[in-house]
Design a protein around this motif. Structure first.
Motif, PDB file in Angstrom:
ATOM      1  N   SER A 293      -0.386  -6.788   4.101  1.00  0.00           N
ATOM      2  CA  SER A 293       0.613  -6.678   5.171  1.00  0.00           C
ATOM      3  C   SER A 293       0.063  -7.028   6.540  1.00  0.00           C
ATOM      4  O   SER A 293       0.641  -7.827   7.270  1.00  0.00           O
ATOM      5  CB  SER A 293       1.177  -5.252   5.242  1.00  0.00           C
TER       6      SER A 293
ATOM      7  N   ASN B 160      -5.146   4.842  11.056  1.00  0.00           N
ATOM      8  CA  ASN B 160      -3.842   4.882  11.685  1.00  0.00           C
ATOM      9  C   ASN B 160      -3.502   6.363  11.807  1.00  0.00           C
ATOM     10  O   ASN B 160      -3.438   7.037  10.779  1.00  0.00           O
ATOM     11  CB  ASN B 160      -2.801   4.183  10.804  1.00  0.00           C
TER      12      ASN B 160
ATOM     13  N   SER C 108      -3.864  -3.738   1.354  1.00  0.00           N
ATOM     14  CA  SER C 108      -2.619  -4.464   1.582  1.00  0.00           C
ATOM     15  C   SER C 108      -2.846  -5.812   2.267  1.00  0.00           C
ATOM     16  O   SER C 108      -3.765  -5.957   3.078  1.00  0.00           O
ATOM     17  CB  SER C 108      -1.746  -3.591   2.486  1.00  0.00           C
TER      18      SER C 108
ATOM     19  N   TYR D 256      -6.238  -1.659   7.278  1.00  0.00           N
ATOM     20  CA  TYR D 256      -6.579  -2.385   8.522  1.00  0.00           C
ATOM     21  C   TYR D 256      -7.984  -2.979   8.494  1.00  0.00           C
ATOM     22  O   TYR D 256      -8.549  -3.284   9.531  1.00  0.00           O
ATOM     23  CB  TYR D 256      -6.403  -1.441   9.729  1.00  0.00           C
TER      24      TYR D 256
ATOM     25  N   ASP E 176      -7.666   4.534   2.241  1.00  0.00           N
ATOM     26  CA  ASP E 176      -6.667   3.551   2.679  1.00  0.00           C
ATOM     27  C   ASP E 176      -7.346   2.603   3.666  1.00  0.00           C
ATOM     28  O   ASP E 176      -7.706   2.996   4.776  1.00  0.00           O
ATOM     29  CB  ASP E 176      -5.500   4.321   3.335  1.00  0.00           C
TER      30      ASP E 176
ATOM     31  N   ARG F 129       5.520  -8.479   1.181  1.00  0.00           N
ATOM     32  CA  ARG F 129       5.097  -7.383   0.304  1.00  0.00           C
ATOM     33  C   ARG F 129       4.033  -7.790  -0.731  1.00  0.00           C
ATOM     34  O   ARG F 129       4.310  -8.434  -1.737  1.00  0.00           O
ATOM     35  CB  ARG F 129       6.285  -6.747  -0.454  1.00  0.00           C
TER      36      ARG F 129
ATOM     37  N   ALA G  60       0.816  -1.216   0.000  1.00  0.00           N
ATOM     38  CA  ALA G  60       0.000   0.000   0.000  1.00  0.00           C
ATOM     39  C   ALA G  60       0.853   1.271   0.000  1.00  0.00           C
ATOM     40  O   ALA G  60       0.518   2.254  -0.661  1.00  0.00           O
ATOM     41  CB  ALA G  60      -0.920  -0.015   1.216  1.00  0.00           C
TER      42      ALA G  60
HETATM   43  N1  PLP Z   1      -1.448   2.372   5.101  1.00  0.00           N
HETATM   44  C1  PLP Z   1      -1.461   2.505   6.427  1.00  0.00           C
HETATM   45  C2  PLP Z   1      -2.546   3.294   7.060  1.00  0.00           C
HETATM   46  C3  PLP Z   1      -0.464   1.924   7.202  1.00  0.00           C
HETATM   47  O1  PLP Z   1      -0.466   2.096   8.524  1.00  0.00           O
HETATM   48  C4  PLP Z   1       0.563   1.199   6.574  1.00  0.00           C
HETATM   49  C5  PLP Z   1       1.654   0.568   7.333  1.00  0.00           C
HETATM   50  O2  PLP Z   1       1.825   0.679   8.503  1.00  0.00           O
HETATM   51  C6  PLP Z   1       0.530   1.090   5.192  1.00  0.00           C
HETATM   52  C7  PLP Z   1      -0.482   1.684   4.481  1.00  0.00           C
HETATM   53  C8  PLP Z   1       1.635   0.381   4.468  1.00  0.00           C
HETATM   54  O3  PLP Z   1       1.228  -0.840   3.989  1.00  0.00           O
HETATM   55  P1  PLP Z   1       2.206  -1.752   3.150  1.00  0.00           P
HETATM   56  O4  PLP Z   1       2.970  -2.597   4.106  1.00  0.00           O
HETATM   57  O5  PLP Z   1       1.293  -2.549   2.295  1.00  0.00           O
HETATM   58  O6  PLP Z   1       3.096  -0.860   2.346  1.00  0.00           O
END
Ligand code: PLP
Length: 407
Positions: A245, A184, A243, A215, A212, A254, A105
């Motif tokens: 992640s 976040n 993501s 989460y 975004d 990734r 992301a």
């Molecule tokens: N978006 C938010 C709100 C995040 O907190 C994070 C990572 O902490 C990301 C994107 C990054 O995601 P990625 O690991 O897919 O690059």
């Protein structure tokens, strides 16, 4: 000589997490006996589910055979994975042609800025994940920092007073609005009614929302929207970035994706999806095929179950952290705890105190690393963010130390 990209000169404070890491390093160097526990950076800690890891291992071994070998794939991603994301995570709210697979992301947030160039106006939630603003400064869409924020950026305070949902009337027409839910750092999740307000505002004012949803899998309340495309009208004003992640522990592996609806248009009527396709095929060469095999496994019933179990594990940590900060000692110090059970972050306000001051106190007195809220934007001042990513034993130990702290 070549002149420096002035965006870099415009960037003020260092990126938040390196500064957190620097203070931790310095503290560790001067207190070698300290057993520091990090509840700071949102990095995953638990091992990959076996089912998902095995899919990647099998694919990788297959690459050593003539039948299993493949080189470059489609830049937009494996067709099967695009289809599966549309089906499993969007349940028909997005078409596979609107799904673009990526290496994460954050990388997509950076690339998306090339789509809008330097003349676009920016609006961000305040506080926010730092990449939205810092990335905009680097590409020149945001200018100098005048002390209260960067020129060209409208900060939309999200505080307990407005239920962490911003006053949209401050946003200029034709802005790019970054919006993160579950958020976040605040952990707040926008309701359907709140997102409807955002979508209606964007459609009425010519704005595009970069939503975004990194989460989303932490959302446990079935009433809360997991994607902006659950909201009527979003297809003409929103892009979603997401993501693997956090749900799958792919922070190091990734893999991410974006959804750019075919209905989304620029002012001149041209398709945003077509230009995004161009960005992805020109500036990106496709996500790793091994990792995409892992992504496919994530979306099998066994993978989905395994991801849920890992997230439940982190949510147990989160519940303990919440309880700890609601303890008598923190209550006496006036701490206010914000956590709804739908994110890995606990957001705590210490009225009258500075975020970095609280950060230093917790590091010094408890050897626990947190993240200062002010690093996420001016409205984050006096808050700290505590992350639920960690082994149970570490989180329990950190909470035990924190509960004994006399503030
Ligand atoms: N978006 C938010 C709100 C995040 O907190 C994070 C990572 O902490 C990301 C994107 C990054 O995601 P990625 O690991 O897919 O690059």
């Amino acid at each position: 000589m070549i002149t420096r990209n002035e965006g870099f000169a415009n960037l003020t404070a260092g990126y938040l997490f390196p500064e957190v890491a620097r203070r931790r390093r310095e503290y560790a160097a001067s207190h070698p006996e300290a057993k520091i526990i990090s509840l700071g950076i949102g990095n995953t800690t638990e091992p990959l589910p076996k089912f998902i890891a095995k899919a990647m291992a099998d694919y990788s071994i297959g690459l050593s055979t003539p039948e299993g070998y493949s080189g470059y794939g489609d830049e937009q991603g494996n067709t099967e994975l695009r289809k599966k994301i549309a089906e499993v995570w969007y349940k028909g709210l997005a078409d596979e042609s609107e799904v673009f697979i990526s290496d994460g992301a954050k990388c997509d947030i950076a690339r998306i800025q090339t789509l809008f160039g330097r003349n676009v106006k920016i609006a961000v939630q305040d506080p926010a994940y730092p990449v939205y603003v810092d990335g905009s400064v680097i590409v020149g869409a945001a200018g100098k920092n005048n002390g209260t924020g960067y020129e060209g950026v409208t900060y939309m305070p999200c505080t307990p007073e407005n239920d962490f949902f911003p006053d949209l009337s401050v946003v200029e027409p034709d802005s790019l609005i970054y919006f993160c839910s579950p958020n976040n750092p605040t952990g707040a999740v926008a309701t359907k009614e709140q997102l409807k307000k955002l979508v209606d505002f964007a459609n009425k004012n010519g704005c595009i929302i970069i939503f975004d949803g990194a989460y989303r899998e932490f959302i446990r309340d079935p009433e809360l929207p997991k994607t902006i495309f659950e909201i009527e009208g979003a297809r003409t004003c929103a892009i979603e970035i997401n993501s693997f992640s956090k749900p799958a522990g792919f922070t190091g592996v990734r893999l991410g994706w974006s959804i750019v609806p075919n209905d989304l248009k620029f002012a001149d009527g041209t398709s945003v999806n077509r230009d995004w396709n161009r960005v992805m095929t020109t500036l990106f060469n496709g996500a790793s095929n091994v990792v995409q095999a892992g992504g496919l496994a994530c979306l099998e019933p066994e993978g989905l179950k395994a991801m849920k179990e890992v997230i439940d594990y982190y949510l147990e940590n989160a519940a303990l952290i919440k309880k700890t900060f609601e303890g008598e000692n923190f209550k006496k110090a006036g701490a206010e705890v914000y956590f709804t059970g739908n994110s890995p972050y606990i957001w705590v306000k210490f009225p009258g105190k500075k975020s970095w001051g609280v950060f230093d106190t917790l590091l010094d007195k408890c050897n626990v690393v947190t993240t200062p809220g002010s690093g996420f934007g001016p409205a984050g001042e006096s808050f700290i963010r505590i992350s639920a990513f960690g082994h149970h034993a570490d989180v329990q130990e950190a909470c035990s130390r924190l509960s004994k702290l006399a503030l």
